[in-house]
Write a protein that holds these residues in place. Structure first.
Motif, mmCIF file in Angstrom:
data_model
loop_
_atom_site.group_PDB
_atom_site.id
_atom_site.type_symbol
_atom_site.label_atom_id
_atom_site.label_comp_id
_atom_site.label_asym_id
_atom_site.label_seq_id
_atom_site.Cartn_x
_atom_site.Cartn_y
_atom_site.Cartn_z
ATOM 1 N N ASN A 21 -9.782 -10.683 -10.327
ATOM 2 C CA ASN A 21 -10.380 -11.426 -11.134
ATOM 3 C C ASN A 21 -11.936 -10.480 -11.741
ATOM 4 O OD1 ASN A 21 -8.962 -13.767 -10.629
ATOM 5 N ND2 ASN A 21 -10.311 -14.210 -8.842
ATOM 6 N N SER A 22 -12.242 -10.997 -12.618
ATOM 7 C CA SER A 22 -13.494 -10.227 -13.151
ATOM 8 C C SER A 22 -13.186 -8.605 -13.525
ATOM 9 C CB SER A 22 -14.493 -10.214 -12.063
ATOM 10 O OG SER A 22 -15.012 -11.608 -11.827
ATOM 11 N N LEU A 23 -11.988 -8.590 -13.975
ATOM 12 C CA LEU A 23 -11.594 -7.182 -14.368
ATOM 13 C C LEU A 23 -12.554 -6.331 -15.103
ATOM 14 C CD1 LEU A 23 -7.872 -8.146 -14.865
ATOM 15 C CD2 LEU A 23 -8.575 -6.462 -13.188
ATOM 16 N N LYS A 24 -12.384 -4.905 -14.925
ATOM 17 C CA LYS A 24 -13.493 -4.107 -15.501
ATOM 18 C C LYS A 24 -12.612 -3.033 -16.357
ATOM 19 C CE LYS A 24 -16.808 -4.761 -12.014
ATOM 20 N NZ LYS A 24 -17.611 -4.186 -10.919
ATOM 21 N N PRO A 25 -13.160 -2.296 -17.156
ATOM 22 C CA PRO A 25 -12.286 -1.324 -17.896
ATOM 23 C C PRO A 25 -11.835 -0.317 -16.804
ATOM 24 C CG PRO A 25 -14.151 -1.869 -19.232
ATOM 25 C CD PRO A 25 -14.159 -2.710 -17.957
ATOM 26 N N GLU A 26 -12.602 -0.109 -15.955
ATOM 27 C CA GLU A 26 -12.152 0.984 -14.632
ATOM 28 C C GLU A 26 -11.335 0.589 -13.803
ATOM 29 O OE1 GLU A 26 -15.271 -0.305 -15.692
ATOM 30 O OE2 GLU A 26 -16.656 -0.450 -13.826
ATOM 31 N N ASP A 27 -10.906 -0.576 -13.871
ATOM 32 C CA ASP A 27 -9.572 -1.015 -13.408
ATOM 33 C C ASP A 27 -8.419 -0.567 -13.797
ATOM 34 O OD1 ASP A 27 -11.575 -4.022 -12.375
ATOM 35 O OD2 ASP A 27 -11.134 -2.319 -11.075
ATOM 36 N N THR A 28 -8.452 -0.046 -15.009
ATOM 37 C CA THR A 28 -7.367 0.368 -15.855
ATOM 38 C C THR A 28 -6.408 1.367 -14.791
ATOM 39 O OG1 THR A 28 -8.148 -0.175 -18.075
ATOM 40 C CG2 THR A 28 -6.399 1.366 -17.765
ATOM 41 N N ALA A 29 -5.252 1.008 -14.674
ATOM 42 C CA ALA A 29 -4.499 2.051 -13.846
ATOM 43 C C ALA A 29 -2.961 1.451 -13.965
ATOM 44 C CB ALA A 29 -4.901 2.391 -12.631
ATOM 45 N N VAL A 30 -2.155 2.405 -13.186
ATOM 46 C CA VAL A 30 -0.885 1.798 -12.891
ATOM 47 C C VAL A 30 -0.847 1.436 -11.502
ATOM 48 C CG1 VAL A 30 1.568 2.363 -12.506
ATOM 49 C CG2 VAL A 30 0.516 3.501 -14.343
ATOM 50 N N TYR A 31 -0.515 0.207 -11.156
ATOM 51 C CA TYR A 31 -0.745 -0.383 -9.908
ATOM 52 C C TYR A 31 0.721 -0.462 -9.080
ATOM 53 C CZ TYR A 31 -5.494 -1.971 -10.593
ATOM 54 O OH TYR A 31 -6.698 -1.986 -11.033
ATOM 55 N N TYR A 32 0.601 0.109 -7.892
ATOM 56 C CA TYR A 32 1.861 0.019 -6.890
ATOM 57 C C TYR A 32 1.745 -0.608 -5.792
ATOM 58 C CZ TYR A 32 2.615 4.407 -9.747
ATOM 59 O OH TYR A 32 2.652 5.277 -10.866
ATOM 60 N N CYS A 33 2.865 -1.319 -5.468
ATOM 61 C CA CYS A 33 2.963 -2.090 -4.302
ATOM 62 C C CYS A 33 3.584 -1.102 -3.223
ATOM 63 C CB CYS A 33 3.716 -3.347 -4.112
ATOM 64 S SG CYS A 33 5.180 -3.312 -4.868
ATOM 65 N N ALA A 34 3.266 -1.051 -2.037
ATOM 66 C CA ALA A 34 3.763 -0.302 -0.925
ATOM 67 C C ALA A 34 4.005 -0.889 0.601
ATOM 68 C CB ALA A 34 3.073 1.121 -0.633
ATOM 69 N N ALA A 35 4.971 -0.570 1.225
ATOM 70 C CA ALA A 35 5.227 -0.887 2.543
ATOM 71 C C ALA A 35 5.154 -0.119 3.482
ATOM 72 C CB ALA A 35 6.429 -1.791 2.493
ATOM 73 N N THR A 36 4.730 -0.452 4.647
ATOM 74 C CA THR A 36 4.931 0.316 6.091
ATOM 75 C C THR A 36 4.937 -0.460 7.388
ATOM 76 O OG1 THR A 36 3.603 2.039 7.257
ATOM 77 C CG2 THR A 36 2.429 0.264 6.440
ATOM 78 N N SER A 37 5.675 0.015 8.213
ATOM 79 C CA SER A 37 5.853 -0.320 9.577
ATOM 80 C C SER A 37 5.001 0.167 10.588
ATOM 81 C CB SER A 37 7.315 -0.434 9.940
ATOM 82 O OG SER A 37 7.876 1.007 9.864
ATOM 83 N N THR A 38 4.271 1.059 10.371
ATOM 84 C CA THR A 38 3.274 1.728 11.405
ATOM 85 C C THR A 38 2.592 0.844 12.069
ATOM 86 O OG1 THR A 38 1.474 3.377 11.653
ATOM 87 C CG2 THR A 38 1.271 1.785 9.799
ATOM 88 N N ALA A 39 2.498 1.264 13.459
ATOM 89 C CA ALA A 39 1.735 0.213 14.489
ATOM 90 C C ALA A 39 0.284 0.784 14.217
ATOM 91 C CB ALA A 39 2.327 0.914 15.878
ATOM 92 N N SER A 40 -0.136 1.607 13.491
ATOM 93 C CA SER A 40 -1.837 1.806 13.366
ATOM 94 C C SER A 40 -2.237 1.457 12.264
ATOM 95 C CB SER A 40 -1.656 3.419 13.779
ATOM 96 O OG SER A 40 -1.310 3.836 14.615
ATOM 97 N N TYR A 41 -1.636 0.420 11.696
ATOM 98 C CA TYR A 41 -2.190 -0.085 10.398
ATOM 99 C C TYR A 41 -3.619 -0.354 10.345
ATOM 100 C CZ TYR A 41 -1.696 -2.387 5.789
ATOM 101 O OH TYR A 41 -2.039 -2.659 4.591
ATOM 102 N N SER A 42 -4.121 -0.725 11.444
ATOM 103 C CA SER A 42 -5.578 -1.038 11.158
ATOM 104 C C SER A 42 -6.754 0.157 11.105
ATOM 105 C CB SER A 42 -6.007 -1.763 12.505
ATOM 106 O OG SER A 42 -5.800 -1.067 13.667
ATOM 107 N N VAL A 43 -5.872 1.242 11.410
ATOM 108 C CA VAL A 43 -6.607 2.515 11.054
ATOM 109 C C VAL A 43 -6.265 3.209 9.764
ATOM 110 C CG1 VAL A 43 -6.895 4.782 12.128
ATOM 111 C CG2 VAL A 43 -6.727 2.844 13.617
ATOM 112 N N TYR A 44 -4.837 3.254 9.589
ATOM 113 C CA TYR A 44 -4.531 3.975 8.172
ATOM 114 C C TYR A 44 -4.156 3.001 7.117
ATOM 115 C CZ TYR A 44 -4.347 7.472 11.860
ATOM 116 O OH TYR A 44 -4.582 8.502 13.126
#
Length: 126
Positions: free
Chosen positions: A83-106
């Motif tokens: 919401n409330s998009l700004k010109p500086e939000d212009t980019a290619v957006y990627y989704c990604a997945a991880t199973s790391t046990a340290s997600y809260s840190v990394y």
């Protein structure tokens, strides 16, 4: 494992978009998920992340309060409401997945994500 982001487009400043990321070939509910973006000439940066259970979310400072990440595990789908998009939000957006046990840190570290989808372009005009 395949991830596919969609929903990008061209909008004016102040408008909204919702990105989706569908997954196949794995067990979606076992992964923590993230959204990243990359603008021309810049490094890929963290936008938002969500734990596998969906109970905890993380945001980059520049999108907090404007973007919302969510997931539907029974549909193997990740979302990013912008919401409330700004010109500086212009980019290619990627989704990604991880199973790391340290997600809260990394959660914001691109190197922790083992699976990436092809991006979707978001362009915000002023």
């Amino acid at each position: 494992v395949q991830l596919q982001a969609s929903g990008g487009g061209l909008v004016q400043a102040g408008e909204s978009l919702r990105l989706s990321c569908t997954t196949s070939g794995g067990t979606f509910r076992n992964w923590h998920m993230g959204w990243f973006r990359q603008a021309p000439g810049k490094e890929r940066e963290f936008v938002a992340g969500i734990r596998r259970s969906g109970d905890v979310t993380y945001y980059g400072d520049y999108v907090r309060g404007r973007f919302t990440i969510s997931r539907l595990n029974y549909q193997n789908t990740l979302y990013l409401q912008m919401n409330s998009l700004k010109p500086e939000d212009t980019a290619v957006y990627y989704c990604a997945a991880t199973s790391t046990a340290s997600y809260s840190v990394y959660y914001s570290n691109t190197e922790m994500y083992g699976y990436w989808g092809k991006g979707t372009q978001v362009t915000v005009s002023s």
